[in-house]
Design a protein around this motif. Structure first.
Motif, mmCIF file in Angstrom:
data_model
loop_
_atom_site.group_PDB
_atom_site.id
_atom_site.type_symbol
_atom_site.label_atom_id
_atom_site.label_comp_id
_atom_site.label_asym_id
_atom_site.label_seq_id
_atom_site.Cartn_x
_atom_site.Cartn_y
_atom_site.Cartn_z
ATOM 1 N N ILE A 24 -48.134 44.871 52.606
ATOM 2 C CA ILE A 24 -47.084 45.367 51.607
ATOM 3 C C ILE A 24 -46.091 44.312 51.954
ATOM 4 C CG2 ILE A 24 -45.415 47.245 50.994
ATOM 5 C CD1 ILE A 24 -47.570 48.922 52.467
ATOM 6 N N VAL A 25 -45.530 43.870 50.918
ATOM 7 C CA VAL A 25 -44.292 43.105 50.553
ATOM 8 C C VAL A 25 -43.151 43.954 49.969
ATOM 9 C CG1 VAL A 25 -43.106 40.882 49.659
ATOM 10 C CG2 VAL A 25 -45.582 40.721 50.576
ATOM 11 N N VAL A 26 -41.925 43.856 50.393
ATOM 12 C CA VAL A 26 -40.705 44.242 49.900
ATOM 13 C C VAL A 26 -39.875 43.189 49.554
ATOM 14 C CG1 VAL A 26 -38.751 46.047 50.074
ATOM 15 C CG2 VAL A 26 -41.274 46.535 51.345
ATOM 16 N N VAL A 27 -39.712 42.950 48.190
ATOM 17 C CA VAL A 27 -38.714 42.124 47.793
ATOM 18 C C VAL A 27 -37.434 42.653 47.367
ATOM 19 C CG1 VAL A 27 -38.188 40.285 45.994
ATOM 20 C CG2 VAL A 27 -40.491 40.420 47.100
ATOM 21 N N ASP A 28 -36.305 42.604 47.845
ATOM 22 C CA ASP A 28 -35.190 43.399 47.596
ATOM 23 C C ASP A 28 -34.397 42.329 46.549
ATOM 24 O OD1 ASP A 28 -32.714 44.629 47.231
ATOM 25 O OD2 ASP A 28 -32.462 44.745 49.537
ATOM 26 N N GLY A 29 -34.273 42.619 45.195
ATOM 27 C CA GLY A 29 -33.542 42.089 44.243
ATOM 28 C C GLY A 29 -32.387 42.451 43.840
ATOM 29 N N ARG A 30 -31.948 43.615 44.524
ATOM 30 C CA ARG A 30 -30.520 43.987 44.436
ATOM 31 C C ARG A 30 -29.476 43.314 44.829
ATOM 32 N NH1 ARG A 30 -30.707 49.151 48.505
ATOM 33 N NH2 ARG A 30 -31.719 47.440 49.474
ATOM 34 N N GLY A 31 -28.536 42.954 43.662
ATOM 35 C CA GLY A 31 -27.470 42.040 43.873
ATOM 36 C C GLY A 31 -27.893 40.452 43.717
ATOM 37 N N ALA A 32 -29.019 40.156 43.713
ATOM 38 C CA ALA A 32 -29.620 38.903 43.794
ATOM 39 C C ALA A 32 -31.052 38.764 42.826
ATOM 40 C CB ALA A 32 -29.884 38.367 45.106
#
Length: 169
Positions: A24-32
């Motif tokens: 599982i990959v979590v990509v945090d796109g919040r703010g970017a």
């Protein structure tokens, strides 16, 4: 019970994902958002090839960009604001997806055991000034190549630079 591996740099992210053994990959796109989409695009093929899941985190103000998130390769998404309980549930849903895509939990466990037996990793122990190799990697290296200096010489320029940065950290 989750083992997290953080990656802040985008360089060689797909190779680092594959080498991690993660599903599982979590990509945090919040703010970017643009950086997040770029990372998702880079990871999508590797995630799919490994029967994984890609959970994309985005700000509620970016919810109108879900088509882009999907096109970038995300299998799941979670929009802020959310708390630990929602994040945990999103991970559980992603884990179920991985399990189903891989033939169920027993098949996933069997694959994990096979990968663990074939893992090729090294670990530097600064206290002992010793380089430790996984059994699979040690089997590929002659006895005289199992020192830090000779191991570094076996890497190409890019690999040597990455290994040295890792050792310094």
């Amino acid at each position: 019970g989750w083992q997290a591996i953080a990656a802040r740099r985008a360089d060689a992210i797909e190779q680092r994902f594959t080498a991690s053994g993660a599903t599982i990959v979590v990509v945090d796109g919040r703010g970017a958002m643009e950086d997040g989409l770029r990372a998702a695009r880079k990871l999508a093929t590797s995630v799919e090839a490994n029967g994984g899941a890609l959970l994309f985190l985005l700000s509620s103000g970016e919810i109108g960009r879900l088509d882009e998130v999907h096109a970038a390769g995300a299998t799941h998404f979670l929009a802020s604001p959310f708390g630990a309980a929602e994040f945990t549930q999103a991970l559980r849903f992603a884990a179920r997806h991985v399990s189903r895509m891989g033939g169920g939990e027993s098949a996933a466990e069997q694959r994990a055991q096979l990968l663990a037996g074939d893992e090729q990793w090294w670990r530097w122990s600064p206290r002992e000034h010793r380089l430790e190799f996984s059994p699979a990697l040690a089997a590929r290296l002659p006895e005289d190549r199992r020192t830090p200096l000779t191991a570094l010489r076996m890497l190409d320029k890019v690999g040597r630079k990455a290994a040295l940065q890792t050792l310094r950290r």
